[in-house]
Design a protein around this motif. Structure first.
Motif, PDB file in Angstrom:
ATOM      1  N   GLY A  37       0.807  -1.210   0.000  1.00 24.46           N
ATOM      2  CA  GLY A  37       0.000   0.000   0.000  1.00 24.46           C
ATOM      3  C   GLY A  37       0.840   1.260   0.000  1.00 24.46           C
ATOM      4  N   ILE A  38       0.281   2.324  -0.549  1.00 25.21           N
ATOM      5  CA  ILE A  38       0.915   3.646  -0.554  1.00 25.21           C
ATOM      6  C   ILE A  38      -0.141   4.679  -0.173  1.00 25.21           C
ATOM      7  N   ALA A  39       0.238   5.618   0.686  1.00 23.92           N
ATOM      8  CA  ALA A  39      -0.625   6.739   1.056  1.00 23.92           C
ATOM      9  C   ALA A  39       0.141   8.035   0.845  1.00 23.92           C
ATOM     10  N   VAL A  40      -0.496   9.029   0.231  1.00 30.09           N
ATOM     11  CA  VAL A  40       0.148  10.323   0.006  1.00 30.09           C
ATOM     12  C   VAL A  40      -0.782  11.445   0.466  1.00 30.09           C
ATOM     13  N   ILE A  41      -0.169  12.546   0.874  1.00 28.57           N
ATOM     14  CA  ILE A  41      -0.944  13.726   1.235  1.00 28.57           C
ATOM     15  C   ILE A  41      -1.296  14.485  -0.041  1.00 28.57           C
ATOM     16  N   GLN A  42      -2.587  14.735  -0.229  1.00 26.49           N
ATOM     17  CA  GLN A  42      -3.056  15.518  -1.369  1.00 26.49           C
ATOM     18  C   GLN A  42      -3.954  16.626  -0.836  1.00 26.49           C
ATOM     19  N   ASN A  43      -3.399  17.834  -0.828  1.00 25.92           N
ATOM     20  CA  ASN A  43      -4.096  18.992  -0.256  1.00 25.92           C
ATOM     21  C   ASN A  43      -4.390  18.739   1.220  1.00 25.92           C
ATOM     22  N   SER A  44      -5.669  18.622   1.587  1.00 26.51           N
ATOM     23  CA  SER A  44      -6.005  18.495   3.008  1.00 26.51           C
ATOM     24  C   SER A  44      -6.452  17.091   3.382  1.00 26.51           C
ATOM     25  N   TYR A  45      -6.193  16.108   2.516  1.00 25.80           N
ATOM     26  CA  TYR A  45      -6.586  14.747   2.867  1.00 25.80           C
ATOM     27  C   TYR A  45      -5.504  13.768   2.419  1.00 25.80           C
ATOM     28  N   VAL A  46      -5.680  12.509   2.818  1.00 22.54           N
ATOM     29  CA  VAL A  46      -4.731  11.455   2.464  1.00 22.54           C
ATOM     30  C   VAL A  46      -5.385  10.519   1.461  1.00 22.54           C
ATOM     31  N   ASN A  47      -4.731  10.323   0.332  1.00 20.25           N
ATOM     32  CA  ASN A  47      -5.181   9.365  -0.669  1.00 20.25           C
ATOM     33  C   ASN A  47      -4.380   8.084  -0.494  1.00 20.25           C
ATOM     34  N   CYS A  48      -5.064   6.966  -0.380  1.00 17.47           N
ATOM     35  CA  CYS A  48      -4.388   5.695  -0.111  1.00 17.47           C
ATOM     36  C   CYS A  48      -4.910   4.608  -1.045  1.00 17.47           C
ATOM     37  N   ILE A  49      -3.978   3.857  -1.622  1.00 14.09           N
ATOM     38  CA  ILE A  49      -4.314   2.679  -2.422  1.00 14.09           C
ATOM     39  C   ILE A  49      -3.557   1.498  -1.834  1.00 14.09           C
ATOM     40  N   LYS A  50      -4.266   0.417  -1.533  1.00 12.62           N
ATOM     41  CA  LYS A  50      -3.637  -0.765  -0.948  1.00 12.62           C
ATOM     42  C   LYS A  50      -4.485  -1.983  -1.276  1.00 12.62           C
ATOM     43  N   ASP A  51      -3.820  -3.147  -1.298  1.00 13.31           N
ATOM     44  CA  ASP A  51      -4.554  -4.369  -1.592  1.00 13.31           C
ATOM     45  C   ASP A  51      -3.641  -5.552  -1.336  1.00 13.31           C
ATOM     46  N   LYS A  52      -4.202  -6.739  -1.391  1.00 12.68           N
ATOM     47  CA  LYS A  52      -3.404  -7.952  -1.311  1.00 12.68           C
ATOM     48  C   LYS A  52      -2.613  -8.112  -2.605  1.00 12.68           C
ATOM     49  N   GLY A  53      -1.404  -8.684  -2.481  1.00 14.32           N
ATOM     50  CA  GLY A  53      -0.591  -8.921  -3.664  1.00 14.32           C
ATOM     51  C   GLY A  53       0.771  -8.263  -3.567  1.00 14.32           C
ATOM     52  N   LEU A  54       1.611  -8.550  -4.550  1.00 18.09           N
ATOM     53  CA  LEU A  54       2.930  -7.942  -4.639  1.00 18.09           C
ATOM     54  C   LEU A  54       2.803  -6.479  -5.067  1.00 18.09           C
ATOM     55  N   VAL A  55       3.876  -5.719  -4.864  1.00 21.41           N
ATOM     56  CA  VAL A  55       3.862  -4.295  -5.219  1.00 21.41           C
ATOM     57  C   VAL A  55       3.493  -4.116  -6.690  1.00 21.41           C
ATOM     58  N   SER A  56       4.090  -4.924  -7.553  1.00 24.26           N
ATOM     59  CA  SER A  56       3.844  -4.805  -8.992  1.00 24.26           C
ATOM     60  C   SER A  56       2.440  -5.235  -9.381  1.00 24.26           C
ATOM     61  N   GLU A  57       1.761  -5.988  -8.535  1.00 21.13           N
ATOM     62  CA  GLU A  57       0.384  -6.413  -8.796  1.00 21.13           C
ATOM     63  C   GLU A  57      -0.624  -5.386  -8.297  1.00 21.13           C
ATOM     64  N   VAL A  58      -0.315  -4.786  -7.156  1.00 18.65           N
ATOM     65  CA  VAL A  58      -1.228  -3.803  -6.567  1.00 18.65           C
ATOM     66  C   VAL A  58      -1.189  -2.489  -7.340  1.00 18.65           C
ATOM     67  N   PHE A  59       0.005  -2.116  -7.816  1.00 21.19           N
ATOM     68  CA  PHE A  59       0.162  -0.803  -8.452  1.00 21.19           C
ATOM     69  C   PHE A  59       0.482  -0.933  -9.934  1.00 21.19           C
ATOM     70  N   LEU A  60      -0.381  -0.321 -10.737  1.00 15.65           N
ATOM     71  CA  LEU A  60      -0.163  -0.143 -12.162  1.00 15.65           C
ATOM     72  C   LEU A  60      -0.040   1.354 -12.423  1.00 15.65           C
ATOM     73  N   LYS A  61       0.400   1.712 -13.602  1.00 17.46           N
ATOM     74  CA  LYS A  61       0.599   3.130 -13.894  1.00 17.46           C
ATOM     75  C   LYS A  61      -0.684   3.929 -13.664  1.00 17.46           C
ATOM     76  N   GLU A  62      -1.818   3.320 -13.991  1.00 20.92           N
ATOM     77  CA  GLU A  62      -3.087   4.035 -13.883  1.00 20.92           C
ATOM     78  C   GLU A  62      -3.387   4.477 -12.451  1.00 20.92           C
ATOM     79  N   ASN A  63      -3.230   3.558 -11.484  1.00 20.36           N
ATOM     80  CA  ASN A  63      -3.551   3.961 -10.110  1.00 20.36           C
ATOM     81  C   ASN A  63      -2.377   4.646  -9.417  1.00 20.36           C
ATOM     82  N   LEU A  64      -1.162   4.330  -9.845  1.00 15.95           N
ATOM     83  CA  LEU A  64       0.004   4.976  -9.229  1.00 15.95           C
ATOM     84  C   LEU A  64       0.038   6.467  -9.557  1.00 15.95           C
ATOM     85  N   ASP A  65      -0.376   6.811 -10.776  1.00 10.91           N
ATOM     86  CA  ASP A  65      -0.396   8.229 -11.161  1.00 10.91           C
ATOM     87  C   ASP A  65      -1.419   9.030 -10.352  1.00 10.91           C
TER      88      ASP A  65
END
Length: 453
Positions: A37-65
């Motif tokens: 999972g990765i969480a980043v600060i965006q303005n006044s809130y935190v955007n987080c994407i996380k899931d089961k799986g390897l880093v390369s499986e959880v994150f693709l260019k579409e959601n990483l961007d």
């Protein structure tokens, strides 16, 4: 929940850090393969994407961007005794009266049940089975406008091992437990700071290693740069010796000590203590390779690639179910018959935990034509459970807690079996004050009232 995980954080003054965190987590993938999972600060809130799986499986260019931001944290997770459900994936994110928070944790709290009960009696709702969520609730509970005080109060409350990366108040925060059991280090590149479980991840993103976070230290990185606060404690510094034996990557440096050099020295001292006449030293790849080289140089016995590893399977020790471990061993390693045939083999590995791997490998080498197989282990027998974040939860699972060395030797089918002494292990690492409780039962003082070895 007992976890062995990897954490990574980044703070940049002028550019997005989502890809740096992604590459950092990929480098730390060996520390956890169940979720990311990765969480980043965006303005006044935190955007987080996380899931089961390897880093390369959880994150693709579409959601990483979509995670573009200048401050963020990431986590790779391996659950050892609890649920591997997606809800337990980290970082954990919370909004509370005074703002937002995201937290990622490597370690294990030994008073988690007590703290969970206390929080639930106060009416707080915990949504996961992870002890990491407890830490998040405690920080929010104690926060009254003074960030440092809320972190200090939380550190006083929690008992166990922890390396934390936290997002709060537009800051990146790193905290290490008072004994320094779990690793955490600081890196810098241009106008960016990084926090990482291991220095190898700093190398990958092009950052310069600055230093380790000290035991009991709170590191705060914000628009003013890096500031650190040390919590008053009389606790002894006791880094986990298993980081040097197995968990950390060999290209990492922990407490100023090269993991590779420590493992090489373990092998060299193993040859001094437990020499045997043989034709070939064969490492168990990959974690046994540095020690086998040390053994070979010290003994004068040539080293050979007698076992071939399937590069597309993960680490069998960190599979959460025993049946999966056994299957993993069968498809992970195979013998090179042409190399081992008619040879007396010294088979070198870093540890024996449950005995699963060795019980498979020794017969495999003999079936492939080896005349003798002498097993040499570059750590002492593991006899006691680990309560601080490594998958050694019960004595019943530890083969060395149930059998003497000669019994284990017979069990795995070896011609002889020897382990490295605790004294030589500590000399190899270069530290006497180190947590080796899984070998000698001497747990850090804070754990004495919780467990009797």
């Amino acid at each position: 929940m007992k976890e062995e995980c990897g954490v990574f954080g980044a703070y940049s003054f002028n550019k997005p850090i989502n890809y740096d965190i992604y590459f950092g987590l990929q480098t730390l993938q060996h520390r956890g393969q169940e979720s990311a999972g990765i969480a980043v600060i965006q303005n006044s809130y935190v955007n987080c994407i996380k899931d089961k799986g390897l880093v390369s499986e959880v994150f693709l260019k579409e959601n990483l961007d979509k995670l573009e931001g200048n401050v963020g944290i990431g986590h790779v997770r391996y659950s050892t005794t609890g649920n591997s459900d997606a809800c337990n994936a980290q970082p954990f994110v919370a909004n509370f009266t005074n703002g937002y928070m995201a937290l990622a944790h490597n370690g294990n709290l030994i008073n988690a049940l007590e703290l969970r009960k206390e929080l639930e009696e106060e009416g707080r709702i915990l949504q996961t089975t992870s002890d990491s969520e407890i830490i998040l609730h405690l920080i929010a509970k104690y926060y009254r406008g003074n960030l440092i005080e809320s972190l200090k109060k939380t550190m006083e409350k929690i008992k166990g091992s922890y390396a934390l990366v936290i997002l709060m108040d537009d800051k990146l925060i790193g905290i290490r437990d008072k004994n320094g059991i779990r690793p955490l280090c600081i890196g810098k590149k241009d106008n960016a700071y990084y926090l990482s479980s291991e220095s190898c991840a700093l190398d990958v993103v092009g950052a310069e290693f600055v230093r380790d976070v000290e035991p009991g230290e709170i590191v705060i990185i914000d628009k003013n740069g890096l500031n650190a606060v040390k919590v008053d404690t009389d606790a002894d510094k006791m880094p986990c010796v298993f980081e040097y034996i197995y968990f950390s990557r060999p290209d990492s440096v922990l407490e100023g000590i090269s993991v590779y050099k420590a493992r090489y020295e373990m092998g060299r001292r193993l040859a001094i203590e437990n020499y045997v006449v043989a034709d070939l030293v064969v490492p168990v790849p990959d974690s046994g390779i540095p020690a086998s080289r040390g053994y070979s140089i010290q003994s004068g016995i040539p080293i050979g690639e007698g076992l071939i590893k399937n590069k597309y399977i993960g680490r069998t020790f960190i599979y959460p179910q025993q049946r999966n471990r056994e299957i993993g061993v069968r498809i992970k390693l195979n013998a090179l018959k042409e190399i081992v045939r008619n040879k007396k083999i010294v088979l070198v590995d870093d540890s024996i935990v449950r005995g699963t791997t060795m019980k498979r490998l020794v017969p495999l080498l003999k079936k492939s034509g080896a005349k003798e197989v002498h097993v040499r282990i570059s750590s002492p027998p593991i006899k006691y459970p680990c309560y601080f974040g490594i998958d050694i939860p019960t004595k019943e699972e530890l083969v060395s807690a149930k059998m003497e060395v000669q019994e284990i030797c017979k069990y795995i089918g070896a011609d002889s079996l020897s382990f490295l002494s605790i004294d030589s292990l500590k000399k190899s690492v270069g530290m006497n004050n180190i947590c080796a409780a899984c070998f000698d039962g001497n747990y850090p003082s804070f754990a004495a009232k919780f467990y009797v070895a």
